[in-house]
Design an enzyme around this catalytic site. Structure first.
Site, PDB file in Angstrom:
ATOM      1  CG  HIS A  45     -11.179  -0.564   9.227  1.00 50.16           C
ATOM      2  ND1 HIS A  45     -10.449  -0.983  10.292  1.00 50.16           N
ATOM      3  CD2 HIS A  45     -10.540  -1.069   8.138  1.00 50.16           C
ATOM      4  CE1 HIS A  45      -9.425  -1.714   9.883  1.00 50.16           C
ATOM      5  NE2 HIS A  45      -9.455  -1.782   8.579  1.00 50.16           N
ATOM      6  CD  GLN A  46     -15.791   4.858   3.439  1.00 47.53           C
ATOM      7  OE1 GLN A  46     -16.313   5.332   4.449  1.00 47.53           O
ATOM      8  NE2 GLN A  46     -16.079   5.288   2.244  1.00 47.53           N
ATOM      9  CB  ALA A  47      -9.043   2.403   3.478  1.00 47.43           C
ATOM     10  CB  ILE A  51      -0.978  -0.010   1.211  1.00 49.12           C
ATOM     11  CG1 ILE A  51      -1.942  -1.196   1.095  1.00 49.12           C
ATOM     12  CG2 ILE A  51      -1.747   1.304   1.298  1.00 49.12           C
ATOM     13  CD1 ILE A  51      -2.765  -1.467   2.344  1.00 49.12           C
ATOM     14  CB  SER A  80      -1.978   1.334   8.990  1.00 46.74           C
ATOM     15  OG  SER A  80      -1.315   1.300   7.751  1.00 46.74           O
ATOM     16  NE  ARG A  81      -5.499  -3.866  11.446  1.00 46.12           N
ATOM     17  CZ  ARG A  81      -5.912  -3.955  10.176  1.00 46.12           C
ATOM     18  NH1 ARG A  81      -6.218  -2.875   9.482  1.00 46.12           N
ATOM     19  NH2 ARG A  81      -6.048  -5.140   9.605  1.00 46.12           N
TER      20      ARG A  81
HETATM   21  P1  NAD Z   1       2.742  -4.857   3.704  1.00 47.67           P
HETATM   22  O1  NAD Z   1       3.050  -6.020   4.577  1.00 47.67           O
HETATM   23  O2  NAD Z   1       2.854  -5.028   2.219  1.00 47.67           O
HETATM   24  O3  NAD Z   1       3.660  -3.614   4.121  1.00 47.67           O
HETATM   25  C1  NAD Z   1       3.903  -3.255   5.450  1.00 47.67           C
HETATM   26  C2  NAD Z   1       5.247  -2.556   5.509  1.00 47.67           C
HETATM   27  O4  NAD Z   1       5.466  -2.126   6.846  1.00 47.67           O
HETATM   28  C3  NAD Z   1       6.427  -3.485   5.126  1.00 47.67           C
HETATM   29  O5  NAD Z   1       7.251  -2.861   4.160  1.00 47.67           O
HETATM   30  C4  NAD Z   1       7.155  -3.679   6.456  1.00 47.67           C
HETATM   31  O6  NAD Z   1       8.561  -3.831   6.277  1.00 47.67           O
HETATM   32  C5  NAD Z   1       6.828  -2.368   7.157  1.00 47.67           C
HETATM   33  N1  NAD Z   1       7.041  -2.465   8.600  1.00 47.67           N
HETATM   34  C6  NAD Z   1       6.970  -3.543   9.415  1.00 47.67           C
HETATM   35  N2  NAD Z   1       7.280  -3.196  10.673  1.00 47.67           N
HETATM   36  C7  NAD Z   1       7.568  -1.879  10.649  1.00 47.67           C
HETATM   37  C8  NAD Z   1       7.984  -0.949  11.644  1.00 47.67           C
HETATM   38  N3  NAD Z   1       8.172  -1.332  12.910  1.00 47.67           N
HETATM   39  N4  NAD Z   1       8.191   0.327  11.260  1.00 47.67           N
HETATM   40  C9  NAD Z   1       8.014   0.715   9.977  1.00 47.67           C
HETATM   41  N5  NAD Z   1       7.636  -0.116   8.979  1.00 47.67           N
HETATM   42  C10 NAD Z   1       7.417  -1.394   9.328  1.00 47.67           C
HETATM   43  O7  NAD Z   1       1.285  -4.400   4.119  1.00 47.67           O
HETATM   44  P2  NAD Z   1       0.246  -3.543   3.252  1.00 47.67           P
HETATM   45  O8  NAD Z   1      -0.604  -4.456   2.451  1.00 47.67           O
HETATM   46  O9  NAD Z   1       0.950  -2.424   2.584  1.00 47.67           O
HETATM   47  O10 NAD Z   1      -0.693  -2.976   4.424  1.00 47.67           O
HETATM   48  C11 NAD Z   1      -0.229  -2.010   5.352  1.00 47.67           C
HETATM   49  C12 NAD Z   1      -1.211  -1.911   6.500  1.00 47.67           C
HETATM   50  O11 NAD Z   1      -2.450  -1.408   6.009  1.00 47.67           O
HETATM   51  C13 NAD Z   1      -1.586  -3.275   7.104  1.00 47.67           C
HETATM   52  O12 NAD Z   1      -0.705  -3.587   8.157  1.00 47.67           O
HETATM   53  C14 NAD Z   1      -2.984  -3.080   7.584  1.00 47.67           C
HETATM   54  O13 NAD Z   1      -2.956  -2.829   8.976  1.00 47.67           O
HETATM   55  C15 NAD Z   1      -3.485  -1.852   6.857  1.00 47.67           C
HETATM   56  N6  NAD Z   1      -4.678  -2.086   6.038  1.00 47.67           N
HETATM   57  C16 NAD Z   1      -5.765  -1.293   6.243  1.00 47.67           C
HETATM   58  C17 NAD Z   1      -6.906  -1.450   5.466  1.00 47.67           C
HETATM   59  C18 NAD Z   1      -8.109  -0.558   5.642  1.00 47.67           C
HETATM   60  O14 NAD Z   1      -9.194  -0.867   5.123  1.00 47.67           O
HETATM   61  N7  NAD Z   1      -8.000   0.558   6.337  1.00 47.67           N
HETATM   62  C19 NAD Z   1      -6.932  -2.437   4.489  1.00 47.67           C
HETATM   63  C20 NAD Z   1      -5.799  -3.219   4.289  1.00 47.67           C
HETATM   64  C21 NAD Z   1      -4.669  -3.041   5.072  1.00 47.67           C
END
Ligand code: NAD
Length: 343
Positions: free
Chosen positions: A291-293, A154, A229-230
Protein backbone atom coordinates in the site's frame (compact mmCIF):
# COMPACT_ATOMS: atom_id res chain seq x y z
CA UNK A 1 -7.43 20.96 19.45
CA UNK A 2 -6.03 17.66 20.66
CA UNK A 3 -5.97 14.93 18.04
CA UNK A 4 -4.98 11.29 18.75
CA UNK A 5 -3.05 10.20 15.66
CA UNK A 6 -3.17 6.40 15.21
CA UNK A 7 -0.91 4.12 13.13
CA UNK A 8 1.77 6.84 13.04
CA UNK A 9 4.79 5.94 10.88
CA UNK A 10 8.14 7.71 10.62
CA UNK A 11 7.20 9.14 7.21
CA UNK A 12 4.01 10.75 8.62
CA UNK A 13 5.71 12.69 11.38
CA UNK A 14 7.67 15.53 9.69
CA UNK A 15 4.74 16.93 7.68
CA UNK A 16 2.15 16.50 10.45
CA UNK A 17 4.46 17.95 13.12
CA UNK A 18 5.15 20.98 10.91
CA UNK A 19 1.45 21.53 10.11
CA UNK A 20 0.42 20.98 13.74
CA UNK A 21 2.92 23.54 15.05
CA UNK A 22 2.05 26.06 12.36
CA UNK A 23 -1.70 25.84 12.95
CA UNK A 24 -1.99 25.01 16.65
CA UNK A 25 -3.27 21.47 16.26
CA UNK A 26 -1.84 19.24 19.00
CA UNK A 27 -1.24 15.87 17.29
CA UNK A 28 -0.51 13.06 19.77
CA UNK A 29 1.20 10.30 17.83
CA UNK A 30 0.55 6.61 18.58
CA UNK A 31 2.25 3.83 16.63
CA UNK A 32 -0.59 1.46 17.42
CA UNK A 33 -3.68 1.23 15.25
CA UNK A 34 -7.11 2.37 16.36
CA UNK A 35 -9.09 -0.70 17.44
CA UNK A 36 -11.38 -1.65 20.35
CA UNK A 37 -8.26 -2.50 22.40
CA UNK A 38 -6.60 0.90 21.83
CA UNK A 39 -9.55 3.30 21.67
CA UNK A 40 -8.98 4.50 25.26
CA UNK A 41 -5.78 6.25 24.07
CA UNK A 42 -8.08 8.89 22.55
CA UNK A 43 -9.53 9.85 25.96
CA UNK A 44 -9.37 13.60 26.48
CA UNK A 45 -8.88 14.29 22.75
CA UNK A 46 -11.22 16.27 20.52
CA UNK A 47 -10.61 14.06 17.53
CA UNK A 48 -8.78 11.06 16.10
CA UNK A 49 -6.71 10.92 12.93
CA UNK A 50 -6.76 7.52 11.20
CA UNK A 51 -5.47 5.77 8.07
CA UNK A 52 -6.56 2.91 5.81
CA UNK A 53 -6.07 -0.01 8.19
CA UNK A 54 -7.38 1.44 11.44
CA UNK A 55 -10.59 -0.21 12.66
CA UNK A 56 -13.42 2.31 12.90
CA UNK A 57 -16.38 -0.01 13.40
CA UNK A 58 -19.57 0.51 15.43
CA UNK A 59 -17.91 -0.51 18.71
CA UNK A 60 -14.98 1.88 18.24
CA UNK A 61 -17.32 4.72 17.18
CA UNK A 62 -19.54 4.25 20.25
CA UNK A 63 -16.54 4.27 22.58
CA UNK A 64 -15.04 7.35 20.93
CA UNK A 65 -18.42 9.07 21.27
CA UNK A 66 -18.64 8.14 24.96
CA UNK A 67 -15.15 9.61 25.43
CA UNK A 68 -16.29 12.92 23.94
CA UNK A 69 -14.45 12.63 20.62
CA UNK A 70 -16.17 14.82 18.05
CA UNK A 71 -14.37 14.14 14.83
CA UNK A 72 -12.73 11.28 12.91
CA UNK A 73 -10.21 12.81 10.48
CA UNK A 74 -9.17 10.28 7.85
CA UNK A 75 -5.79 11.09 6.32
CA UNK A 76 -6.74 9.23 3.14
CA UNK A 77 -9.45 9.30 0.48
CA UNK A 78 -11.04 5.83 0.83
CA UNK A 79 -13.27 5.25 3.88
CA UNK A 80 -14.34 1.61 3.54
CA UNK A 81 -12.84 0.92 7.01
CA UNK A 82 -15.24 3.40 8.69
CA UNK A 83 -18.84 2.50 9.55
CA UNK A 84 -20.09 5.77 8.08
CA UNK A 85 -23.74 5.00 8.75
CA UNK A 86 -23.11 4.21 12.42
CA UNK A 87 -21.09 7.41 12.87
CA UNK A 88 -23.99 9.52 11.56
CA UNK A 89 -25.51 11.66 14.31
CA UNK A 90 -22.60 10.89 16.66
CA UNK A 91 -19.18 11.73 15.26
CA UNK A 92 -18.38 13.72 12.15
CA UNK A 93 -16.09 12.07 9.58
CA UNK A 94 -13.64 14.08 7.45
CA UNK A 95 -11.37 12.81 4.69
CA UNK A 96 -8.78 13.96 2.14
CA UNK A 97 -10.49 13.49 -1.22
CA UNK A 98 -7.34 14.13 -3.25
CA UNK A 99 -3.71 14.58 -2.29
CA UNK A 100 -1.80 13.37 -5.29
CA UNK A 101 -3.69 11.26 -7.79
CA UNK A 102 -0.44 11.38 -9.79
CA UNK A 103 1.36 9.43 -7.05
CA UNK A 104 -1.07 6.49 -7.33
CA UNK A 105 -1.40 6.52 -11.13
CA UNK A 106 2.39 6.69 -11.55
CA UNK A 107 2.86 3.81 -9.09
CA UNK A 108 0.41 1.70 -11.09
CA UNK A 109 2.49 2.37 -14.21
CA UNK A 110 5.74 1.69 -12.32
CA UNK A 111 4.42 -1.71 -11.27
CA UNK A 112 3.20 -2.48 -14.78
CA UNK A 113 6.54 -1.65 -16.40
CA UNK A 114 8.50 -3.46 -13.70
CA UNK A 115 6.38 -6.55 -14.21
CA UNK A 116 6.22 -6.81 -17.97
CA UNK A 117 9.89 -5.81 -18.56
CA UNK A 118 11.03 -8.13 -15.73
CA UNK A 119 12.94 -5.29 -14.02
CA UNK A 120 12.48 -6.93 -10.58
CA UNK A 121 14.26 -10.03 -11.89
CA UNK A 122 16.96 -8.14 -13.80
CA UNK A 123 17.79 -5.99 -10.76
CA UNK A 124 18.51 -9.03 -8.61
CA UNK A 125 20.41 -10.79 -11.43
CA UNK A 126 22.85 -7.99 -12.21
CA UNK A 127 23.57 -7.40 -8.51
CA UNK A 128 24.81 -10.99 -8.58
CA UNK A 129 26.89 -10.24 -11.73
CA UNK A 130 24.55 -12.48 -13.71
CA UNK A 131 24.15 -10.72 -17.05
CA UNK A 132 22.13 -13.42 -18.85
CA UNK A 133 18.87 -12.38 -20.54
CA UNK A 134 17.17 -15.77 -20.43
CA UNK A 135 13.60 -15.52 -19.17
CA UNK A 136 13.52 -11.71 -19.29
CA UNK A 137 11.53 -11.28 -22.52
CA UNK A 138 8.79 -8.69 -22.10
CA UNK A 139 6.21 -7.17 -24.44
CA UNK A 140 5.54 -3.71 -25.89
CA UNK A 141 2.80 -1.62 -24.29
CA UNK A 142 2.36 0.23 -27.57
CA UNK A 143 -0.75 -1.05 -29.36
CA UNK A 144 -2.07 -3.03 -26.37
CA UNK A 145 -5.57 -2.53 -24.96
CA UNK A 146 -5.82 -1.38 -21.37
CA UNK A 147 -9.13 -1.62 -19.52
CA UNK A 148 -9.57 0.93 -16.73
CA UNK A 149 -12.23 0.37 -14.07
CA UNK A 150 -13.10 3.68 -12.41
CA UNK A 151 -12.44 6.91 -14.28
CA UNK A 152 -12.19 9.32 -11.35
CA UNK A 153 -9.14 11.39 -10.45
CA UNK A 154 -6.61 8.54 -10.46
CA UNK A 155 -8.15 6.53 -13.29
CA UNK A 156 -8.08 9.52 -15.65
CA UNK A 157 -4.41 10.30 -14.98
CA UNK A 158 -3.63 6.62 -15.51
CA UNK A 159 -5.52 6.81 -18.83
CA UNK A 160 -3.51 9.87 -19.95
CA UNK A 161 -0.23 8.10 -19.19
CA UNK A 162 -1.36 4.97 -21.06
CA UNK A 163 -2.28 7.06 -24.10
CA UNK A 164 1.26 8.46 -24.01
CA UNK A 165 2.52 4.90 -24.45
CA UNK A 166 0.33 4.49 -27.55
CA UNK A 167 -2.08 2.11 -25.86
CA UNK A 168 -5.72 1.80 -26.76
CA UNK A 169 -7.85 2.65 -23.69
CA UNK A 170 -11.30 1.32 -22.83
CA UNK A 171 -13.02 2.02 -19.52
CA UNK A 172 -15.90 1.09 -17.26
CA UNK A 173 -17.41 3.38 -14.62
CA UNK A 174 -20.77 3.16 -12.88
CA UNK A 175 -21.04 6.89 -13.48
CA UNK A 176 -19.28 7.54 -16.82
CA UNK A 177 -17.78 11.01 -17.23
CA UNK A 178 -19.65 12.92 -19.91
CA UNK A 179 -17.72 14.57 -22.77
CA UNK A 180 -14.47 13.09 -21.46
CA UNK A 181 -13.41 11.50 -24.72
CA UNK A 182 -13.14 8.17 -22.87
CA UNK A 183 -14.36 5.08 -24.70
CA UNK A 184 -16.69 3.36 -22.20
CA UNK A 185 -17.75 -0.27 -22.34
CA UNK A 186 -19.36 -2.76 -19.93
CA UNK A 187 -17.45 -4.54 -17.18
CA UNK A 188 -17.63 -7.72 -19.25
CA UNK A 189 -16.28 -5.72 -22.21
CA UNK A 190 -13.27 -4.80 -20.05
CA UNK A 191 -12.73 -8.42 -19.03
CA UNK A 192 -13.04 -9.77 -22.57
CA UNK A 193 -11.02 -7.20 -24.55
CA UNK A 194 -8.22 -5.99 -22.26
CA UNK A 195 -4.58 -7.07 -22.33
CA UNK A 196 -4.10 -5.11 -19.10
CA UNK A 197 -6.76 -4.29 -16.49
CA UNK A 198 -6.21 -1.57 -13.89
CA UNK A 199 -8.63 -0.97 -10.99
CA UNK A 200 -9.34 2.60 -9.84
CA UNK A 201 -12.79 2.41 -8.25
CA UNK A 202 -13.73 2.41 -4.55
CA UNK A 203 -14.41 -0.72 -2.51
CA UNK A 204 -18.16 -0.99 -1.88
CA UNK A 205 -20.59 -3.87 -1.39
CA UNK A 206 -21.11 -3.75 -5.14
CA UNK A 207 -17.42 -3.80 -6.11
CA UNK A 208 -16.32 -6.38 -3.48
CA UNK A 209 -14.67 -9.28 -5.40
CA UNK A 210 -15.33 -7.58 -8.73
CA UNK A 211 -12.43 -9.74 -9.93
CA UNK A 212 -13.53 -13.27 -9.03
CA UNK A 213 -13.25 -16.70 -10.68
CA UNK A 214 -16.11 -15.97 -13.08
CA UNK A 215 -14.59 -12.63 -14.17
CA UNK A 216 -11.15 -14.20 -14.62
CA UNK A 217 -12.67 -16.88 -16.85
CA UNK A 218 -13.86 -14.15 -19.24
CA UNK A 219 -10.41 -12.53 -19.51
CA UNK A 220 -7.80 -12.98 -22.23
CA UNK A 221 -5.12 -15.53 -21.45
CA UNK A 222 -2.02 -13.66 -20.30
CA UNK A 223 -3.93 -10.64 -18.97
CA UNK A 224 -2.04 -8.36 -16.55
CA UNK A 225 -4.08 -7.18 -13.55
CA UNK A 226 -3.08 -4.06 -11.60
CA UNK A 227 -4.73 -3.15 -8.31
CA UNK A 228 -3.75 0.07 -6.55
CA UNK A 229 -7.27 0.70 -5.17
CA UNK A 230 -8.44 -1.66 -2.41
CA UNK A 231 -7.60 -5.33 -1.85
CA UNK A 232 -11.24 -6.40 -1.51
CA UNK A 233 -11.87 -5.66 -5.19
CA UNK A 234 -10.08 -8.94 -5.96
CA UNK A 235 -10.86 -12.40 -4.62
CA UNK A 236 -7.25 -13.29 -3.81
CA UNK A 237 -7.88 -17.07 -3.91
CA UNK A 238 -9.45 -16.77 -7.37
CA UNK A 239 -6.49 -14.65 -8.51
CA UNK A 240 -4.07 -17.29 -7.27
CA UNK A 241 -6.10 -19.95 -9.11
CA UNK A 242 -5.95 -17.91 -12.33
CA UNK A 243 -2.17 -17.52 -11.99
CA UNK A 244 -1.67 -21.23 -11.33
CA UNK A 245 -3.75 -22.09 -14.42
CA UNK A 246 -1.56 -19.66 -16.49
CA UNK A 247 -4.70 -17.69 -17.35
CA UNK A 248 -3.34 -14.56 -15.68
CA UNK A 249 -0.02 -13.39 -17.13
CA UNK A 250 0.93 -11.13 -14.23
CA UNK A 251 -0.51 -9.37 -11.20
CA UNK A 252 0.67 -6.07 -9.74
CA UNK A 253 -0.80 -5.60 -6.29
CA UNK A 254 -0.33 -2.56 -4.09
CA UNK A 255 -3.27 -3.62 -1.96
CA UNK A 256 -4.40 -6.99 -0.64
CA UNK A 257 -7.65 -8.21 0.88
CA UNK A 258 -6.15 -9.12 4.24
CA UNK A 259 -3.49 -6.41 4.24
CA UNK A 260 -4.43 -4.96 7.62
CA UNK A 261 -2.79 -7.97 9.33
CA UNK A 262 0.58 -7.48 7.62
CA UNK A 263 1.06 -4.28 5.62
CA UNK A 264 3.12 -1.39 7.06
CA UNK A 265 4.99 -3.78 9.39
CA UNK A 266 8.30 -5.65 9.20
CA UNK A 267 7.83 -9.43 9.22
CA UNK A 268 11.28 -10.30 7.89
CA UNK A 269 12.62 -13.18 9.94
CA UNK A 270 9.11 -14.31 10.88
CA UNK A 271 6.92 -17.11 9.52
CA UNK A 272 4.26 -15.64 7.22
CA UNK A 273 0.95 -17.07 8.43
CA UNK A 274 -1.12 -15.84 5.48
CA UNK A 275 -0.73 -18.72 3.02
CA UNK A 276 -2.46 -16.94 0.15
CA UNK A 277 -0.21 -13.89 0.39
CA UNK A 278 2.89 -16.06 0.78
CA UNK A 279 1.91 -18.06 -2.30
CA UNK A 280 1.18 -14.94 -4.35
CA UNK A 281 4.54 -13.40 -3.40
CA UNK A 282 6.31 -16.65 -4.35
CA UNK A 283 5.02 -16.39 -7.94
CA UNK A 284 7.54 -15.00 -10.46
CA UNK A 285 4.83 -12.96 -12.18
CA UNK A 286 3.38 -11.28 -9.09
CA UNK A 287 4.66 -8.00 -7.67
CA UNK A 288 3.42 -6.88 -4.28
CA UNK A 289 4.03 -3.47 -2.72
CA UNK A 290 2.56 -2.72 0.68
CA UNK A 291 0.00 0.00 0.00
CA UNK A 292 2.75 2.38 -1.03
CA UNK A 293 1.20 3.98 -4.13
CA UNK A 294 0.37 7.18 -2.23
CA UNK A 295 3.85 7.50 -0.74
CA UNK A 296 5.46 10.53 -2.37
CA UNK A 297 6.82 13.68 -0.73
CA UNK A 298 4.16 15.78 -2.47
CA UNK A 299 1.33 13.49 -1.36
CA UNK A 300 2.50 13.40 2.28
CA UNK A 301 2.69 17.20 2.43
CA UNK A 302 -0.76 17.56 0.83
CA UNK A 303 -2.24 14.95 3.20
CA UNK A 304 -0.90 16.77 6.29
CA UNK A 305 -2.05 20.15 5.01
CA UNK A 306 -5.59 19.07 4.05
CA UNK A 307 -6.13 16.93 7.17
CA UNK A 308 -5.08 19.84 9.40
CA UNK A 309 -7.20 22.30 7.42
CA UNK A 310 -10.19 19.91 7.69
CA UNK A 311 -9.83 19.83 11.49
CA UNK A 312 -9.47 23.62 11.72
CA UNK A 313 -12.44 24.25 9.41
CA UNK A 314 -14.58 21.86 11.40
CA UNK A 315 -13.78 23.27 14.85
CA UNK A 316 -13.28 26.95 13.99
CA UNK A 317 -15.64 27.54 11.09
CA UNK A 318 -18.22 24.93 12.03
CA UNK A 319 -18.30 23.35 8.58
CA UNK A 320 -15.90 21.32 6.45
CA UNK A 321 -16.15 20.76 2.70
CA UNK A 322 -14.51 17.37 3.14
CA UNK A 323 -17.04 15.94 5.59
CA UNK A 324 -18.54 12.57 4.66
CA UNK A 325 -21.76 10.82 5.50
CA UNK A 326 -23.89 8.11 3.97
CA UNK A 327 -26.33 10.74 2.66
CA UNK A 328 -23.67 12.75 0.79
CA UNK A 329 -24.75 13.36 -2.79
CA UNK A 330 -28.41 12.44 -2.18
CA UNK A 331 -30.40 15.23 -3.77
CA UNK A 332 -33.10 15.58 -1.10
CA UNK A 333 -31.06 15.06 2.08
CA UNK A 334 -27.44 16.12 1.41
CA UNK A 335 -26.58 18.88 3.88
CA UNK A 336 -23.05 19.40 2.56
CA UNK A 337 -24.42 20.64 -0.75
CA UNK A 338 -26.18 23.33 1.34
CA UNK A 339 -22.85 24.31 2.97
CA UNK A 340 -23.85 22.79 6.31
CA UNK A 341 -22.46 20.05 8.57
CA UNK A 342 -23.71 16.59 7.60
CA UNK A 343 -25.87 16.49 10.76
P1 NAD B 1 -12.52 8.99 -7.34
O1 NAD B 1 -13.65 9.08 -6.38
O2 NAD B 1 -12.01 10.26 -7.96
O3 NAD B 1 -12.88 7.98 -8.52
C1 NAD B 1 -13.51 6.75 -8.30
C2 NAD B 1 -14.29 6.39 -9.55
O4 NAD B 1 -14.87 5.11 -9.36
C3 NAD B 1 -15.44 7.38 -9.85
O5 NAD B 1 -15.39 7.81 -11.19
C4 NAD B 1 -16.69 6.54 -9.57
O6 NAD B 1 -17.78 6.91 -10.42
C5 NAD B 1 -16.18 5.15 -9.90
N1 NAD B 1 -17.04 4.11 -9.31
C6 NAD B 1 -17.81 4.15 -8.21
N2 NAD B 1 -18.47 3.00 -8.05
C7 NAD B 1 -18.11 2.21 -9.09
C8 NAD B 1 -18.48 0.90 -9.50
N3 NAD B 1 -19.36 0.18 -8.79
N4 NAD B 1 -17.92 0.41 -10.62
C9 NAD B 1 -17.04 1.14 -11.34
N5 NAD B 1 -16.66 2.40 -11.03
C10 NAD B 1 -17.19 2.91 -9.91
O7 NAD B 1 -11.36 8.25 -6.55
P2 NAD B 1 -9.79 8.28 -6.85
O8 NAD B 1 -9.16 9.40 -6.10
O9 NAD B 1 -9.56 8.16 -8.31
O10 NAD B 1 -9.33 6.94 -6.11
C11 NAD B 1 -9.69 5.65 -6.60
C12 NAD B 1 -9.40 4.61 -5.55
O11 NAD B 1 -7.99 4.56 -5.33
C13 NAD B 1 -9.96 4.97 -4.16
O12 NAD B 1 -11.26 4.44 -4.02
C14 NAD B 1 -9.00 4.35 -3.21
O13 NAD B 1 -9.53 3.12 -2.76
C15 NAD B 1 -7.75 4.09 -4.02
N6 NAD B 1 -6.55 4.76 -3.51
C16 NAD B 1 -5.45 4.00 -3.26
C17 NAD B 1 -4.28 4.59 -2.81
C18 NAD B 1 -3.03 3.78 -2.56
O14 NAD B 1 -2.08 4.27 -1.93
N7 NAD B 1 -2.94 2.55 -3.04
C19 NAD B 1 -4.25 5.96 -2.60
C20 NAD B 1 -5.38 6.72 -2.88
C21 NAD B 1 -6.54 6.10 -3.33
Amino acid sequence: MKIAFFDARSYDLPAFRAEGEKRAVDYRFFETRLAPETVSLAAGCDGVCVFVNDTVNAEVIDRLYDQGVKVIALRCAGYNNVDIEHAFGKIHVLHVPAYSPYAVAEHAIAMLLTSIRRIHKAYIRTRDFNFSLDGLTGFDLHGKTVGVVGTGKIGRIFIDICRGFGMSVIAYDKFPAENSGISYTTLDGIFEKSDIISLHCPLTEETQHMINAEAIEKMKTGVVIINTSRGGLIDAEALLGGIKRRKIGAACLDVYEEESDVFFRDFSGHIMSDDTLARLISMPNVIVTSHQAFLTKEALENIAETTTQNIISFFSEGVCDNELCYRCGQVDSCMKSRRKKCF
